[in-house]
Design a protein around this motif. Structure first.
Motif, short mmCIF file in Angstrom:
data_model
loop_
_atom_site.label_atom_id
_atom_site.label_comp_id
_atom_site.label_asym_id
_atom_site.label_seq_id
_atom_site.Cartn_x
_atom_site.Cartn_y
_atom_site.Cartn_z
N ILE A 30 0.84 -1.21 0.00
CA ILE A 30 0.00 0.00 0.00
C ILE A 30 0.87 1.25 0.00
O ILE A 30 0.59 2.22 -0.72
CB ILE A 30 -0.95 -0.03 1.21
CG1 ILE A 30 -2.02 -1.11 1.00
CG2 ILE A 30 -1.60 1.33 1.44
CD1 ILE A 30 -2.87 -1.38 2.21
N GLU A 31 1.95 1.23 0.79
CA GLU A 31 2.85 2.39 0.82
C GLU A 31 3.48 2.63 -0.55
O GLU A 31 3.61 3.77 -1.00
CB GLU A 31 3.95 2.18 1.87
CG GLU A 31 3.44 2.31 3.29
CD GLU A 31 4.50 1.93 4.31
OE1 GLU A 31 4.19 2.05 5.50
OE2 GLU A 31 5.61 1.52 3.92
N GLN A 32 3.86 1.55 -1.22
CA GLN A 32 4.45 1.69 -2.56
C GLN A 32 3.44 2.25 -3.56
O GLN A 32 3.77 3.09 -4.38
CB GLN A 32 5.00 0.35 -3.05
CG GLN A 32 6.24 -0.09 -2.32
CD GLN A 32 6.67 -1.49 -2.72
OE1 GLN A 32 5.92 -2.22 -3.36
NE2 GLN A 32 7.88 -1.87 -2.33
N ARG A 33 2.20 1.78 -3.47
CA ARG A 33 1.17 2.28 -4.39
C ARG A 33 0.89 3.75 -4.14
O ARG A 33 0.72 4.54 -5.08
CB ARG A 33 -0.11 1.45 -4.24
CG ARG A 33 0.06 0.04 -4.79
CD ARG A 33 -1.11 -0.83 -4.54
NE ARG A 33 -2.27 -0.34 -5.30
CZ ARG A 33 -3.48 -0.85 -5.19
NH1 ARG A 33 -3.69 -1.84 -4.36
NH2 ARG A 33 -4.46 -0.37 -5.90
N ILE A 34 0.83 4.13 -2.86
CA ILE A 34 0.59 5.54 -2.53
C ILE A 34 1.74 6.40 -3.01
O ILE A 34 1.53 7.49 -3.57
CB ILE A 34 0.35 5.71 -1.02
CG1 ILE A 34 -1.00 5.09 -0.63
CG2 ILE A 34 0.42 7.17 -0.61
CD1 ILE A 34 -1.25 5.02 0.85
N ALA A 35 2.97 5.92 -2.84
CA ALA A 35 4.14 6.67 -3.31
C ALA A 35 4.11 6.83 -4.83
O ALA A 35 4.41 7.90 -5.36
CB ALA A 35 5.42 5.97 -2.87
N ALA A 36 3.71 5.78 -5.53
CA ALA A 36 3.63 5.85 -7.00
C ALA A 36 2.56 6.84 -7.44
O ALA A 36 2.76 7.63 -8.37
CB ALA A 36 3.35 4.47 -7.59
N LYS A 41 1.09 12.38 -9.46
CA LYS A 41 0.45 13.68 -9.25
C LYS A 41 1.46 14.80 -9.33
O LYS A 41 1.19 15.85 -9.93
CB LYS A 41 -0.26 13.70 -7.90
CG LYS A 41 -1.53 12.92 -7.87
CD LYS A 41 -2.20 13.01 -6.52
CE LYS A 41 -3.46 12.18 -6.48
NZ LYS A 41 -4.08 12.20 -5.16
N LEU A 42 2.63 14.61 -8.72
CA LEU A 42 3.66 15.65 -8.76
C LEU A 42 4.16 15.86 -10.19
O LEU A 42 4.40 17.00 -10.60
CB LEU A 42 4.82 15.28 -7.84
CG LEU A 42 4.51 15.35 -6.34
CD1 LEU A 42 5.69 14.83 -5.53
CD2 LEU A 42 4.18 16.77 -5.94
N LYS A 43 4.30 14.78 -10.94
CA LYS A 43 4.73 14.90 -12.33
C LYS A 43 3.69 15.64 -13.16
O LYS A 43 4.03 16.50 -13.98
CB LYS A 43 4.98 13.51 -12.92
CG LYS A 43 5.52 13.55 -14.33
CD LYS A 43 5.74 12.15 -14.86
CE LYS A 43 6.16 12.23 -16.34
NZ LYS A 43 6.19 10.92 -16.95
N ALA A 44 2.40 15.34 -12.93
CA ALA A 44 1.33 16.01 -13.67
C ALA A 44 1.29 17.50 -13.32
O ALA A 44 1.06 18.34 -14.19
CB ALA A 44 -0.01 15.36 -13.37
N LYS A 45 1.54 17.84 -12.05
CA LYS A 45 1.55 19.25 -11.67
C LYS A 45 2.74 19.99 -12.28
O LYS A 45 2.63 21.16 -12.62
CB LYS A 45 1.61 19.38 -10.15
CG LYS A 45 0.28 19.16 -9.48
CD LYS A 45 0.38 19.41 -7.99
CE LYS A 45 -0.95 19.21 -7.34
NZ LYS A 45 -0.87 19.40 -5.87
N SER A 46 3.85 19.31 -12.43
CA SER A 46 5.04 19.97 -12.99
C SER A 46 4.90 20.21 -14.49
O SER A 46 5.53 21.09 -15.04
CB SER A 46 6.29 19.16 -12.70
OG SER A 46 6.28 17.95 -13.43
#
Length: 117
Positions: A30-36, A41-46
């Motif tokens: 779950i932590e890996q999925r959330i990190a991905a 999201k960060l890439k889309a915002k950039s």
């Protein structure tokens, strides 16, 4: 009362241990999925240049990159056909060649813009 056999002891240990291992495994997953998801999201915002206008512009650019070589090929083919008549239609051959060249150009541009290897 009798004491549990070693097999029963190991079974009870497995019963106590496996759910804990499963819980840790699921938590890590779950932590890996959330990190991905966060990275996406960060890439889309950039990438702020990807708006609706950018999409429409890309759509138009792809259309023109296919249309212009096809029309130029057809015009040159019509000129060749009018000057040197033959049993082969230069108009059709150069039209198809222009369409292929335009599609290749659009594909190459999309790969360059999309950073696809």
């Amino acid at each position: 009362m009798s004491e549990p056999s070693p097999e029963q002891n190991s079974d009870s240990t497995k019963a106590n241990f496996e759910p804990h291992q499963l819980h840790l495994h699921n938590q890590t997953e779950i932590e890996q999925r959330i990190a991905a998801q966060e990275m996406r999201k960060l890439k889309a915002k950039s990438e702020k240049h990807h708006t609706i206008w950018f999409g429409l512009g890309m759509f138009g650019l792809i259309g023109w990159s296919v249309t212009v070589p096809a029309v130029v090929g057809a015009i040159i083919g019509m000129w060749i056909d009018s000057r040197w008549p033959s049993r082969y239609s230069w108009s059709l051959m150069l039209l198809i060649g222009g369409i292929c060249l335009g599609c290749f150009n659009a594909w190459k541009w999309l790969h360059k813009e999309g950073n696809i290897e």
